[in-house]
Design a protein around this motif. Structure first.
Motif, PDB file in Angstrom:
ATOM      1  N   ALA A 107       0.816  -1.223   0.000  1.00 37.49           N
ATOM      2  CA  ALA A 107       0.000   0.000   0.000  1.00 37.49           C
ATOM      3  C   ALA A 107       0.844   1.265   0.000  1.00 37.49           C
ATOM      4  O   ALA A 107       0.435   2.287   0.523  1.00 37.49           O
ATOM      5  CB  ALA A 107      -0.971   0.002   1.173  1.00 37.49           C
ATOM      6  N   ALA A 108       2.027   1.201  -0.617  1.00 33.37           N
ATOM      7  CA  ALA A 108       2.874   2.387  -0.724  1.00 33.37           C
ATOM      8  C   ALA A 108       2.252   3.345  -1.736  1.00 33.37           C
ATOM      9  O   ALA A 108       1.768   2.911  -2.784  1.00 33.37           O
ATOM     10  CB  ALA A 108       4.278   1.995  -1.175  1.00 33.37           C
ATOM     11  N   PRO A 109       2.252   4.645  -1.439  1.00 35.07           N
ATOM     12  CA  PRO A 109       1.689   5.602  -2.403  1.00 35.07           C
ATOM     13  C   PRO A 109       2.548   5.666  -3.660  1.00 35.07           C
ATOM     14  O   PRO A 109       3.751   5.888  -3.589  1.00 35.07           O
ATOM     15  CB  PRO A 109       1.696   6.929  -1.645  1.00 35.07           C
ATOM     16  CG  PRO A 109       2.640   6.746  -0.520  1.00 35.07           C
ATOM     17  CD  PRO A 109       2.714   5.289  -0.220  1.00 35.07           C
ATOM     18  N   MET A 110       1.935   5.467  -4.800  1.00 29.81           N
ATOM     19  CA  MET A 110       2.651   5.423  -6.073  1.00 29.81           C
ATOM     20  C   MET A 110       2.297   6.640  -6.914  1.00 29.81           C
ATOM     21  O   MET A 110       1.225   7.225  -6.772  1.00 29.81           O
ATOM     22  CB  MET A 110       2.304   4.151  -6.840  1.00 29.81           C
ATOM     23  CG  MET A 110       2.669   2.867  -6.125  1.00 29.81           C
ATOM     24  SD  MET A 110       4.409   2.668  -5.854  1.00 29.81           S
ATOM     25  CE  MET A 110       4.925   2.182  -7.477  1.00 29.81           C
ATOM     26  N   SER A 111       3.233   7.007  -7.808  1.00 31.87           N
ATOM     27  CA  SER A 111       3.037   8.120  -8.719  1.00 31.87           C
ATOM     28  C   SER A 111       3.674   7.795 -10.053  1.00 31.87           C
ATOM     29  O   SER A 111       4.553   6.946 -10.145  1.00 31.87           O
ATOM     30  CB  SER A 111       3.667   9.392  -8.176  1.00 31.87           C
ATOM     31  OG  SER A 111       2.986   9.846  -7.050  1.00 31.87           O
ATOM     32  N   VAL A 112       3.216   8.498 -11.060  1.00 33.37           N
ATOM     33  CA  VAL A 112       3.809   8.414 -12.394  1.00 33.37           C
ATOM     34  C   VAL A 112       4.488   9.740 -12.646  1.00 33.37           C
ATOM     35  O   VAL A 112       3.875  10.796 -12.523  1.00 33.37           O
ATOM     36  CB  VAL A 112       2.720   8.155 -13.468  1.00 33.37           C
ATOM     37  CG1 VAL A 112       3.315   8.215 -14.853  1.00 33.37           C
ATOM     38  CG2 VAL A 112       2.058   6.818 -13.229  1.00 33.37           C
ATOM     39  N   ILE A 113       5.779   9.701 -12.964  1.00 29.35           N
ATOM     40  CA  ILE A 113       6.506  10.915 -13.320  1.00 29.35           C
ATOM     41  C   ILE A 113       6.817  10.834 -14.801  1.00 29.35           C
ATOM     42  O   ILE A 113       7.232   9.781 -15.313  1.00 29.35           O
ATOM     43  CB  ILE A 113       7.777  11.103 -12.469  1.00 29.35           C
ATOM     44  CG1 ILE A 113       8.465  12.423 -12.817  1.00 29.35           C
ATOM     45  CG2 ILE A 113       8.712   9.945 -12.554  1.00 29.35           C
ATOM     46  CD1 ILE A 113       9.537  12.847 -11.840  1.00 29.35           C
ATOM     47  N   GLN A 114       6.549  11.945 -15.508  1.00 28.99           N
ATOM     48  CA  GLN A 114       6.712  11.943 -16.963  1.00 28.99           C
ATOM     49  C   GLN A 114       7.123  13.331 -17.423  1.00 28.99           C
ATOM     50  O   GLN A 114       6.930  14.308 -16.719  1.00 28.99           O
ATOM     51  CB  GLN A 114       5.403  11.525 -17.628  1.00 28.99           C
ATOM     52  CG  GLN A 114       4.239  12.396 -17.267  1.00 28.99           C
ATOM     53  CD  GLN A 114       2.917  11.790 -17.702  1.00 28.99           C
ATOM     54  OE1 GLN A 114       2.888  10.758 -18.353  1.00 28.99           O
ATOM     55  NE2 GLN A 114       1.831  12.428 -17.335  1.00 28.99           N
TER      56      GLN A 114
END
Length: 116
Positions: A107-114
């Motif tokens: 349940a780690a907070p995930m993000s997309v970097i682009q």
């Protein structure tokens, strides 16, 4: 207390943290979008933006700086030949961080970097 400690430690020592950011930066430059934890994405953003700004000058010294900063000639070539032309008229803000759903395992907070 965390007074005057701006950067995140990411559970690593300084040299391991620098190596992690370098590998994430090379992956981001290569693929132009990656999925990682939110803390890593937020730390990666200024790391990459400094390199893109440096690449816009397209000098030999800036190329040498980028190669030593990233330890990757392939990423430096792509930055100088492709990304520098793409962001020539942009003053900053080359990347965006978008929140994604949490990782199922822990349940780690995930993000997309682009790149924008």
């Amino acid at each position: 207390m965390r007074h005057s400690n701006a950067n995140r430690k990411l559970g690593r020592e300084k040299n391991q943290r620098r190596a992690l950011l370098r590998s994430l930066a090379v992956s981001l430059i290569d693929k132009e979008t990656i999925r990682t934890t939110t803390a890593k994405a937020k730390e990666l953003r200024p790391f990459v933006e400094k390199v893109v700004t440096k690449a816009k000058s397209k000098t030999l010294s800036s190329r040498r700086y980028i190669v030593s900063y990233l330890n990757s000639e392939v990423a430096a070539d792509k930055l100088i030949s492709v990304m520098a032309d793409k962001y020539a008229d942009r003053k900053g803000g080359y990347t965006r961080v978008v929140k994604a759903e949490p990782r199922k395992l822990d349940a780690a907070p995930m993000s997309v970097i682009q790149f924008v």
